[in-house]
Scaffold this motif. Structure first.
Motif, PDB file in Angstrom:
ATOM      1  N   PHE A  77      -4.705  -4.551   4.220  1.00  0.00           N
ATOM      2  CA  PHE A  77      -3.880  -4.853   5.274  1.00  0.00           C
ATOM      3  C   PHE A  77      -2.417  -4.561   4.588  1.00  0.00           C
ATOM      4  O   PHE A  77      -1.453  -4.054   5.294  1.00  0.00           O
ATOM      5  CB  PHE A  77      -3.897  -6.223   5.856  1.00  0.00           C
ATOM      6  N   ASN A  78      -2.084  -5.175   3.472  1.00  0.00           N
ATOM      7  CA  ASN A  78      -0.691  -4.771   2.611  1.00  0.00           C
ATOM      8  C   ASN A  78      -0.526  -3.213   2.603  1.00  0.00           C
ATOM      9  O   ASN A  78       0.738  -2.929   2.750  1.00  0.00           O
ATOM     10  CB  ASN A  78      -0.783  -5.519   1.352  1.00  0.00           C
ATOM     11  N   SER A  79      -1.542  -2.788   1.817  1.00  0.00           N
ATOM     12  CA  SER A  79      -1.362  -1.138   1.917  1.00  0.00           C
ATOM     13  C   SER A  79      -1.144  -0.584   3.035  1.00  0.00           C
ATOM     14  O   SER A  79      -0.232   0.465   3.255  1.00  0.00           O
ATOM     15  CB  SER A  79      -2.685  -0.408   1.145  1.00  0.00           C
ATOM     16  N   ILE A  80      -1.665  -0.803   4.310  1.00  0.00           N
ATOM     17  CA  ILE A  80      -1.358  -0.022   5.607  1.00  0.00           C
ATOM     18  C   ILE A  80      -0.151  -0.377   6.182  1.00  0.00           C
ATOM     19  O   ILE A  80       0.574   0.457   6.523  1.00  0.00           O
ATOM     20  CB  ILE A  80      -2.519  -0.541   6.765  1.00  0.00           C
ATOM     21  N   VAL A  81       0.313  -1.886   6.009  1.00  0.00           N
ATOM     22  CA  VAL A  81       1.393  -2.226   6.413  1.00  0.00           C
ATOM     23  C   VAL A  81       2.885  -1.439   5.370  1.00  0.00           C
ATOM     24  O   VAL A  81       3.587  -0.768   6.037  1.00  0.00           O
ATOM     25  CB  VAL A  81       1.919  -3.719   6.377  1.00  0.00           C
ATOM     26  N   VAL A  82       2.485  -1.458   4.283  1.00  0.00           N
ATOM     27  CA  VAL A  82       3.602  -0.978   3.361  1.00  0.00           C
ATOM     28  C   VAL A  82       3.694   0.793   3.500  1.00  0.00           C
ATOM     29  O   VAL A  82       4.802   1.317   3.753  1.00  0.00           O
ATOM     30  CB  VAL A  82       3.211  -0.996   1.913  1.00  0.00           C
ATOM     31  N   SER A  83       2.420   1.527   3.683  1.00  0.00           N
ATOM     32  CA  SER A  83       2.545   2.811   3.901  1.00  0.00           C
ATOM     33  C   SER A  83       3.034   3.447   5.090  1.00  0.00           C
ATOM     34  O   SER A  83       3.640   4.078   5.468  1.00  0.00           O
ATOM     35  CB  SER A  83       0.955   3.460   3.538  1.00  0.00           C
ATOM     36  N   ASN A 142       7.169  -9.784  -5.016  1.00  0.00           N
ATOM     37  CA  ASN A 142       5.964 -10.627  -4.353  1.00  0.00           C
ATOM     38  C   ASN A 142       6.094 -10.427  -2.879  1.00  0.00           C
ATOM     39  O   ASN A 142       5.462 -11.180  -2.294  1.00  0.00           O
ATOM     40  CB  ASN A 142       5.760 -11.715  -4.899  1.00  0.00           C
ATOM     41  N   THR A 143       6.736  -9.323  -2.316  1.00  0.00           N
ATOM     42  CA  THR A 143       6.832  -9.552  -0.956  1.00  0.00           C
ATOM     43  C   THR A 143       6.466  -7.793  -0.825  1.00  0.00           C
ATOM     44  O   THR A 143       6.894  -6.984  -1.370  1.00  0.00           O
ATOM     45  CB  THR A 143       8.148  -9.681  -0.524  1.00  0.00           C
ATOM     46  N   ALA A 224      -1.738 -12.325  -5.919  1.00  0.00           N
ATOM     47  CA  ALA A 224      -2.930 -11.630  -5.601  1.00  0.00           C
ATOM     48  C   ALA A 224      -2.923 -11.620  -3.994  1.00  0.00           C
ATOM     49  O   ALA A 224      -3.457 -10.311  -3.665  1.00  0.00           O
ATOM     50  CB  ALA A 224      -4.193 -12.793  -5.823  1.00  0.00           C
ATOM     51  N   SER A 225      -1.917 -12.353  -3.216  1.00  0.00           N
ATOM     52  CA  SER A 225      -1.634 -12.127  -1.715  1.00  0.00           C
ATOM     53  C   SER A 225      -0.872 -11.088  -1.572  1.00  0.00           C
ATOM     54  O   SER A 225      -0.867 -10.600  -0.357  1.00  0.00           O
ATOM     55  CB  SER A 225      -1.426 -13.562  -1.380  1.00  0.00           C
ATOM     56  N   SER A 226       0.078 -10.703  -2.463  1.00  0.00           N
ATOM     57  CA  SER A 226       1.030  -9.364  -2.139  1.00  0.00           C
ATOM     58  C   SER A 226       0.561  -8.097  -2.981  1.00  0.00           C
ATOM     59  O   SER A 226       1.038  -7.159  -2.680  1.00  0.00           O
ATOM     60  CB  SER A 226       2.250  -9.869  -2.907  1.00  0.00           C
ATOM     61  N   LYS A 227      -0.711  -8.064  -3.648  1.00  0.00           N
ATOM     62  CA  LYS A 227      -1.407  -7.085  -4.021  1.00  0.00           C
ATOM     63  C   LYS A 227      -1.594  -5.756  -2.810  1.00  0.00           C
ATOM     64  O   LYS A 227      -1.995  -6.377  -1.892  1.00  0.00           O
ATOM     65  CB  LYS A 227      -2.626  -7.273  -4.730  1.00  0.00           C
ATOM     66  N   THR A 228      -1.621  -4.585  -3.053  1.00  0.00           N
ATOM     67  CA  THR A 228      -2.049  -3.618  -2.425  1.00  0.00           C
ATOM     68  C   THR A 228      -3.340  -3.272  -2.656  1.00  0.00           C
ATOM     69  O   THR A 228      -4.001  -3.449  -3.724  1.00  0.00           O
ATOM     70  CB  THR A 228      -1.270  -2.302  -2.428  1.00  0.00           C
ATOM     71  N   LEU A 229      -4.191  -2.355  -1.891  1.00  0.00           N
ATOM     72  CA  LEU A 229      -5.479  -1.872  -2.149  1.00  0.00           C
ATOM     73  C   LEU A 229      -5.442  -1.244  -3.225  1.00  0.00           C
ATOM     74  O   LEU A 229      -6.436  -1.524  -4.153  1.00  0.00           O
ATOM     75  CB  LEU A 229      -5.726  -1.207  -0.907  1.00  0.00           C
ATOM     76  N   MET A 230      -4.685  -0.492  -3.907  1.00  0.00           N
ATOM     77  CA  MET A 230      -4.729   0.639  -4.934  1.00  0.00           C
ATOM     78  C   MET A 230      -4.711  -0.407  -6.247  1.00  0.00           C
ATOM     79  O   MET A 230      -5.188  -0.272  -7.055  1.00  0.00           O
ATOM     80  CB  MET A 230      -3.661   1.758  -5.040  1.00  0.00           C
ATOM     81  N   VAL A 231      -3.862  -1.277  -6.092  1.00  0.00           N
ATOM     82  CA  VAL A 231      -3.334  -2.329  -7.530  1.00  0.00           C
ATOM     83  C   VAL A 231      -4.753  -3.304  -7.434  1.00  0.00           C
ATOM     84  O   VAL A 231      -5.253  -3.456  -8.543  1.00  0.00           O
ATOM     85  CB  VAL A 231      -2.302  -3.082  -7.074  1.00  0.00           C
TER      86      VAL A 231
END
Length: 280
Positions: A77-83, A142-143, A224-231
């Motif tokens: 979810f984090n990766s999709i939102v960021v990208s 961390n955001t 851990a909650s702010s990590k992206t999929l790659m990380v």
């Protein structure tokens, strides 16, 4: 008979060329095939010599473990939102700037554009420390915002889209102005639909670049909650767990979104590259 000889020669060359292209295509796709098949094996089968080119038993347990033992859904979810947010913001900012540099006349336009393009020669790694200090001052560590906005400030999209805007005749814009159209209406309703191939190419290139921006996402997303999929997937590789099939499953999960993005935007991407090649 002599006329048929050149034709047969060309057909032979075409067949040989196609065979060579297919061979290298298979060669390039093999790592992806091996990644996918290894993720469906047991860990011992991954290291087996000689290897099993086709899995004898197919198991989805590695994927189940990835999503049960790790917050992989949150990472995805984090990766999709960021990208996605970064790419949309880049397209908006770059298209406006490229339109201004291409179609509008203002003082110092060429100098400002040269400065923009010159920034492409500066590696992002050189700016990591000052960028991180800025993010700290804005309390964005961390955001997801801290991962998004620094990637929006790039000149690549301006450079790419300006070439597409330059190919549009000025007479089209002038005719619209005579009809009473405003500048924003001309940009949004007339010019932007014409440069859709360029937008599609920029979307794919920028989305992939942000998705794989491991270093910056590692620095900003420390929790851990702010990590992206790659990380997050990379943290599996650092684990002492010897289950290589489990790690292959994690890498596959990280690769699938990129394949889907390319499939959805392939038409615009290839068309954009073809137009760019014609201009070159």
């Amino acid at each position: 008979m002599q006329k048929n000889k050149p034709k047969k020669k060309r057909e032979t060359i075409d067949v040989v060329a196609n065979v060579i292209i297919i061979f290298f295509a298979i060669l390039n796709l093999f790592p992806l095939y091996w990644l996918l098949t290894s993720s469906l094996k047991n860990s011992s089968d991954v290291l087996k010599m000689p290897p099993d080119w086709f899995p004898k038993t197919i198991s989805l347990s590695n994927y189940v473990d990835v999503f049960q033992n790790q917050p992989a859904i949150r990472w995805a979810f984090n990766s999709i939102v960021v990208s996605l947010v970064t790419t949309i913001a880049v397209i908006i900012v770059s298209s406006l700037a490229a339109y201004a540099f291409s179609k509008l006349n203002f003082k110092g336009k060429n100098i400002i554009y040269i400065i923009f393009i010159s920034s492409l020669m500066i590696p992002k790694e050189v700016m990591i420390v000052p960028l991180f200090r800025i993010i700290q001052n804005f309390h964005m560590v961390n955001t997801l915002q801290g991962m998004i906005w620094p990637n929006v400030a790039t000149a690549f999209g301006v450079f790419l889209l300006k070439g597409f805007f330059d190919s549009i005749p000025d007479s089209l814009r002038e005719a619209a102005k005579i009809d009473g159209a405003g500048e924003f209406y001309i940009f949004y309703k007339i010019i932007m639909p014409i440069v859709k191939p360029g937008i599609g190419a920029l979307f794919i290139l920028n989305f992939v670049q942000v998705w794989n921006d491991y270093l910056w996402q590692l620095i900003v997303g420390q929790d851990a909650s702010s990590k992206t999929l790659m990380v997050g997937i990379a943290s599996l590789m650092q684990d002492l767990n010897p289950n290589f099939a489990y790690k292959m499953a994690g890498a596959t999960v990280a690769a699938v979104p990129m394949l889907l993005i390319f499939l959805f935007f392939q038409k615009y991407f290839t068309k954009g590259l073809a137009i760019g090649a014609e201009k070159g």
